[in-house]
Structure formats: C-alpha cells, structure tokens
Design a protein around this motif. Structure first.
Motif, PDB file in Angstrom:
ATOM      1  N   ARG A  61       0.836  -1.200   0.000  1.00 47.41           N
ATOM      2  CA  ARG A  61       0.000   0.000   0.000  1.00 47.41           C
ATOM      3  C   ARG A  61       0.873   1.252   0.000  1.00 47.41           C
ATOM      4  NH1 ARG A  61      -3.138  -1.168   4.175  1.00 47.41           N
ATOM      5  NH2 ARG A  61      -1.834  -0.103   5.671  1.00 47.41           N
ATOM      6  N   ASP A  62       1.913   1.257   0.835  1.00 51.67           N
ATOM      7  CA  ASP A  62       2.819   2.410   0.879  1.00 51.67           C
ATOM      8  C   ASP A  62       3.524   2.626  -0.459  1.00 51.67           C
ATOM      9  OD1 ASP A  62       2.080   2.759   3.509  1.00 51.67           O
ATOM     10  OD2 ASP A  62       3.980   2.028   4.357  1.00 51.67           O
ATOM     11  N   ALA A  63       3.905   1.525  -1.113  1.00 49.17           N
ATOM     12  CA  ALA A  63       4.581   1.627  -2.409  1.00 49.17           C
ATOM     13  C   ALA A  63       3.648   2.190  -3.480  1.00 49.17           C
ATOM     14  CB  ALA A  63       5.129   0.269  -2.825  1.00 49.17           C
ATOM     15  N   SER A  64       2.373   1.808  -3.412  1.00 49.57           N
ATOM     16  CA  SER A  64       1.428   2.281  -4.413  1.00 49.57           C
ATOM     17  C   SER A  64       1.059   3.756  -4.216  1.00 49.57           C
ATOM     18  CB  SER A  64       0.167   1.421  -4.416  1.00 49.57           C
ATOM     19  OG  SER A  64      -0.607   1.661  -3.258  1.00 49.57           O
ATOM     20  N   GLU A  65       1.246   4.253  -3.012  1.00 54.56           N
ATOM     21  CA  GLU A  65       0.936   5.654  -2.732  1.00 54.56           C
ATOM     22  C   GLU A  65       2.067   6.600  -3.140  1.00 54.56           C
ATOM     23  OE1 GLU A  65      -0.084   5.797   1.398  1.00 54.56           O
ATOM     24  OE2 GLU A  65      -2.003   4.751   1.092  1.00 54.56           O
ATOM     25  N   GLN A  66       3.201   6.044  -3.475  1.00 50.34           N
ATOM     26  CA  GLN A  66       4.342   6.916  -3.833  1.00 50.34           C
ATOM     27  C   GLN A  66       4.337   7.257  -5.290  1.00 50.34           C
ATOM     28  OE1 GLN A  66       7.921   5.026  -2.483  1.00 50.34           O
ATOM     29  NE2 GLN A  66       7.354   5.266  -0.354  1.00 50.34           N
TER      30      GLN A  66
END
Length: 66
Positions: A61-66
C-alpha cells in the motif's frame, strides 16, 4: 499498526523470511511455532504469519501511494 507489524515492515526481507518459515506443515499447524515440550504446534495460520502478511500489505500500500 500493531508494533509487531511495524517491526516487520521496518526490516527489509523480514516478511518474506517469516512467511517462508511459518507455513502450514500439511496438518493445519505452523511448521515453526511450537506449543512447548511435546505439546504440538500452533494452528496455522499462526499470529506471526498473519503479522507478516499484514506487513506485506502495508508495504504494498505504501509503495502504491508513492
């Protein structure tokens, strides 16, 4: 986020290692987590497997938000 999940997220590769180690032994029990001297093994998925799975979801999720 619970502290165990936060720890797993903070350590690169830890989730993968835990998921590989804490797997179903074929009988519905964790291959790694023991209950104690000759008492058997914890049911699978164990809490460590669940935390590692959640850590992978957080990281994705964190990777997709970047």
């Amino acid at each position: 986020m619970i502290p165990l999940v936060a720890l797993i997220v903070s350590q690169p590769g830890m989730a993968d290692r835990l998921l590989a180690q804490h797997r179903d032994d074929g009988t519905g029990h964790c291959a790694t987590c023991q209950l104690g001297a000759q008492a058997g093994r914890h049911r699978w998925p164990c809490s460590i497997f669940a935390a590692a799975t959640e850590a992978e979801e957080v990281r994705a999720r964190d990777a997709s938000e970047q």
